[in-house]
Design a protein around this motif. Structure first.
Motif, short mmCIF file in Angstrom:
data_model
loop_
_atom_site.label_atom_id
_atom_site.label_comp_id
_atom_site.label_asym_id
_atom_site.label_seq_id
_atom_site.Cartn_x
_atom_site.Cartn_y
_atom_site.Cartn_z
N UNK A 193 0.83 -1.21 0.00
CA UNK A 193 0.00 0.00 0.00
C UNK A 193 0.87 1.26 0.00
N UNK A 194 1.98 1.24 0.72
CA UNK A 194 2.88 2.39 0.72
C UNK A 194 3.50 2.58 -0.66
N UNK A 195 3.80 1.50 -1.33
CA UNK A 195 4.36 1.57 -2.68
C UNK A 195 3.40 2.28 -3.63
N UNK A 196 2.11 1.96 -3.51
CA UNK A 196 1.10 2.62 -4.35
C UNK A 196 1.01 4.10 -4.02
N UNK A 197 0.94 4.40 -2.71
CA UNK A 197 0.88 5.80 -2.31
C UNK A 197 2.09 6.59 -2.82
N UNK A 198 3.25 5.97 -2.74
CA UNK A 198 4.48 6.67 -3.08
C UNK A 198 4.60 6.95 -4.57
N UNK A 199 3.90 6.18 -5.39
CA UNK A 199 3.95 6.38 -6.83
C UNK A 199 2.73 7.14 -7.37
N UNK A 200 1.82 7.51 -6.46
CA UNK A 200 0.59 8.20 -6.89
C UNK A 200 0.87 9.65 -7.22
N UNK A 201 0.03 10.20 -8.11
CA UNK A 201 0.13 11.61 -8.44
C UNK A 201 -0.51 12.44 -7.34
#
Length: 475
Positions: free
Chosen positions: A466-474
């Protein structure tokens, strides 16, 4: 006898080989073994207020990060000059977009006191037994601290470069904020360590049913505000054989009885409304019906009373609560009391002014001879952080991949975490761990604190994704 002994020896050797093969099949991967070793090290460093050292724990985790490839210049152990054992770790995995705000991973590394003679096992030795880890801090909050630290190392080793930087803050003093609090100190002395678009923190886990099925994953948004009030009543006193109409103890007792009977109004926010909506579908039909009744009519006192009887926390989520917690008065068994005081502890809904609560207590007590004063600094007020799609969609996505069918349940804490400092400072902070518990819970702050081994490993995986997704989000 020799033939039998030889056969027994051969059988033992075969069984040993079978068990060894089975052990090899079940042995953790190198990746998991490294995490277990890091977790064990962190848990076994005593970080109690009395004899422990957060600085030692922070330095140990810094060494792990550096050994894992994080540049030492991107890590700091920040120690208050007058509190050498209350160190905090700050680290960063730098992102590719320097204009994107970072996200913050926050966990406290201090723990509640634990006496060896009270525990079944040494509270500062990590024990794995029957699918559980036992130790002080095994759950609160070194499970998240270890997971965040290990995940940062894994991101680095895998070559993952996030769009937005990922900050890590392992802090001291969450359990004893009246003595020292690391987040509060960092906001004053090193605000850059905590500056972020939003933060992930403790404050929510997950619910398992009696068969171990993953029923609900919680995400915490907002906390009630802690505030104490001191109530005082006085008189000239005198001999107990000559009572008067102005007995301070009796006067205060009457007022406290009124306060005990008073209920502050119900008020839903986004998190508590979402909680009631989700739980009404998961709980037994008769309880779910009462929750839906309260959602439809927040003034349905009968439904609220039924829910309160089942779980006091369901009532606390809906309204400000004030309860007497301490009382002290009188000076001799044969004398009229000259003074009595009581402490009333309030947990105030976000957005409700503390001054309004004090005025309401005064009104309910209805006695101008009882003084009511705020104790300490005013509690930190901030609105609950929004549960936007940018926050919720990654949670739903990863949860569905790991625990298909588990409900996503928003919640608001009726207690307090370090999130209150960050929310008040303008950093929206969410409780999210992915670590599930059974009905008994983790026994945090109590005897024989524990966490399921599977829950810890699942939570580590959930937070990684989930952190990986947050970190790559615009933005």
């Amino acid at each position: 006898m020799r033939v039998f002994a030889r056969s027994l020896s051969l059988s033992t050797a075969i069984m040993a080989a079978l068990f060894a093969a089975q052990g090899r099949a079940q042995a953790p991967s190198a990746d998991e073994a490294a995490f277990r070793d890091l977790y064990k090290q962190l848990v076994e460093i005593n970080t109690t207020r009395s004899v422990g050292s957060c600085t030692q724990a922070a330095e140990a985790m810094q060494a792990r990060l550096v050994a894992g490839g994080i540049p030492k210049s991107d890590t700091q152990v920040l120690v208050p000059p007058d509190r050498p054992k209350d160190g905090n770790l700050s680290a960063i995995l730098r992102g590719s977009d320097k204009l994107a705000q970072p996200i913050l991973l926050l966990a406290h590394i201090d723990v509640v006191e634990a006496k060896r003679e009270d525990w079944e096992r040494d509270p500062f030795k990590l024990v794995e037994e029957d699918g559980w880890f036992y130790a002080r801090g095994s759950s609160d909050d070194k499970a998240m601290a270890a997971s965040f630290t290990d995940n940062l190392i894994r991101y680095r080793k895998s070559g993952f470069v996030p769009k937005r930087s990922i900050k890590l803050a392992l802090t001291c003093g969450e359990e004893t904020p009246d003595t020292f609090n690391g987040v509060k100190w960092l906001l004053q002395a090193h605000p850059e360590a905590l500056d972020a678009a939003f933060a992930l923190n403790e404050g929510a886990g997950g619910e398992l049913d009696k068969d171990g099925k993953h029923v609900a994953l919680q995400i915490q948004a907002g906390e009630k505000v802690y505030q104490d009030f001191r109530l005082d009543a006085s008189d000239v006193g005198g001999h107990s054989s000559r009572p008067t109409h102005n007995n301070p103890i009796a006067r205060l007792a009457k007022g406290l009885e009124k306060l005990s009977a008073y209920q502050f109004p119900v008020a839903f926010n986004q998190a508590t409304k979402g909680y009631y909506e989700a739980e009404s579908k998961l709980l037994p039909p008769e309880i779910g019906a009462q929750m839906r009744a309260v959602l439809a009519n927040p003034n349905d006192d009968a439904a609220i009373e039924k829910l309160w009887a089942v779980n006091p926390g369901w009532n606390s989520m809906l309204r400000t609560t004030c309860v007497v917690t301490e009382i002290n008065g009188g000076h001799a068994p044969n004398a009229l009391p000259q003074h009595v005081s009581a402490n009333v502890n309030c947990r105030i809904l976000p957005g409700v002014p503390i001054a309004d609560v004090q005025k309401q207590i005064t009104s309910v007590m209805g006695d101008d001879k009882i003084t009511i004063k705020m104790v300490g600094d005013p509690g930190l007020q901030s609105p609950p952080p929004p549960l936007s799609e940018k926050i919720m969609e990654p949670v739903r996505k990863v949860s569905e991949s790991m625990w298909p069918g588990a409900a996503i349940v928003p919640t608001m804490s009726t207690g307090a975490t370090d999130g209150r400092f960050l929310n008040a400072a303008g950093v929206p902070t969410y409780g999210l761990s992915g670590m599930f518990h059974d009905a008994e819970g983790s026994r945090a702050h109590g005897l024989n604190e524990r966490i399921r081994v599977k829950s810890l490993l699942d939570g580590r995986k959930f937070l990684y994704e989930v952190v990986k997704i947050y970190a790559d989000a615009k933005d």
